[in-house]
Design an enzyme around this catalytic site. Sequence first.
Site, short mmCIF file in Angstrom:
data_model
loop_
_atom_site.label_atom_id
_atom_site.label_comp_id
_atom_site.label_asym_id
_atom_site.label_seq_id
_atom_site.Cartn_x
_atom_site.Cartn_y
_atom_site.Cartn_z
N CYS A 4 5.11 32.44 -1.09
CA CYS A 4 3.80 32.94 -0.67
C CYS A 4 2.77 31.83 -0.56
CB CYS A 4 3.31 34.01 -1.64
SG CYS A 4 3.10 33.42 -3.35
N LYS A 5 3.04 30.68 -1.15
CA LYS A 5 2.06 29.59 -1.19
C LYS A 5 1.89 28.88 0.16
CE LYS A 5 1.29 29.92 -5.66
NZ LYS A 5 -0.02 30.29 -6.23
#
Length: 453
Positions: free
Chosen positions: A43-44
């Site tokens: 998700c980063k």
Amino acid sequence: MKYAKNVLETIGNTPLVQLNNITKELPCQVLAKVEFFNPGNSCKDRMALKMIEDAEKDGRLKPGGTIVEGTSGNTGMGLAIAAIVKGYKLICVTTDKQSKEKVDILRAVGAKVVVCPTDVEPTDPRSYYSVSKRLAEETPNGWYVNQYDNPSNALANYEQTGPEIWEQTDGKVTHFIVGVGTGGTISGIAKYLKEKNPNVKIWGVDTYGSVFKKYHETGVFDENEIYSYVTEGIGEDILPKNVDFSLIDKFTKVTDKDAAVYCRRLALEEGLFVGMSSGSAIKGLLQLKDELKPEDVVVVMFHDSGSRYVGKIFNDDWMRERGYLDDEIIKASDLIQSHIDKPLVVARTEELVSHAIDRMRKFKISQIPVLDVNGFVGSIDESDLFAAYVSDKNIAEKPIREIMGQPYPVVKANTPVDEVSKLITKDNHAVLLELENGKHHIITKYDIINAIK
């Protein structure tokens, strides 16, 4: 033709996948937002690109500059992908508790990686917070990302992930649950979803050793809550500005063991090869099952890929060493599985005490059985050595036979654990296990303790 002009254009629009097996005990539908479909497998990627682009716009990051960031690995990967495409250099500062895979991957994509100790205060000059700040200041044309306090972190999730979840659930989402680290993911998504429907519940998953849950419930930053933990990517010993506690309805804490066990269960039961924090997220949800109703639609964030934890969570030896595998321990041979491949360290009666001391230091052990031509005839224990040294400072140059204690009891492989435990007393600190091939292994009180579930 339909194609992405570069890898950055593939970030986002990750799928929602219904969970069917691990959530059977829940009364409602559970959908996983599977973020390992991003090009950097977490998700980063979203916020890494957003933070870089916003820094480019306001001049903090200049052409040819060097990006510096403290990261548990995933943010570093997102930054590395963007740095490659945009022509920046990257220095990632991480901690020694992160998986080897994460460090290797960062180096593979061109990042310089600096590893710092985990068990130091955030203000300690050796901490990865302090080191990353210092390196950014010392590096010409350097830019310190500071994902913990950088508002672009939360903004990326407000602009991207939140709308995706809302659209993919057709606005039916009632609960969102996610592990909390920097706070950008939960805060950005929470802000968007609550603007769309103030009744959406936002649940944060914390880990033991982190301050979030107690601070949310009491407003007290309790340093007694802070201690070392294994789970990567969630929990903190600081309060990042990106954690907007006013948007979070509830926190639940998940143990390291449960995080690891449920991470493995997701792979086996759902076919989702995800990371440890995803195990925390699903276990956290199961802990809150009594607050769910049949009509609810829960979205749980699966942060990253299991490929970054192959040497840890998906390694039986690593799991067993920490007592995370529920192996049935019923007989003596079960107690030595974590060190069965290591040879027995012994000493001879005519060797000097200094030789035994050297072996204790080298192998980090406290007990050594002593041999002569007839077999096991004695033992050396660190507490006995200490007592002998107090009475005779020249003890190191004496033969072992002069100070050795009684030989350790010998048991067979099928001896029940209860019987082995009774043999370990304040006067006898170990037991020797005789295997069928004639070899021996040592069982200590720590092996017994590690077998306790």
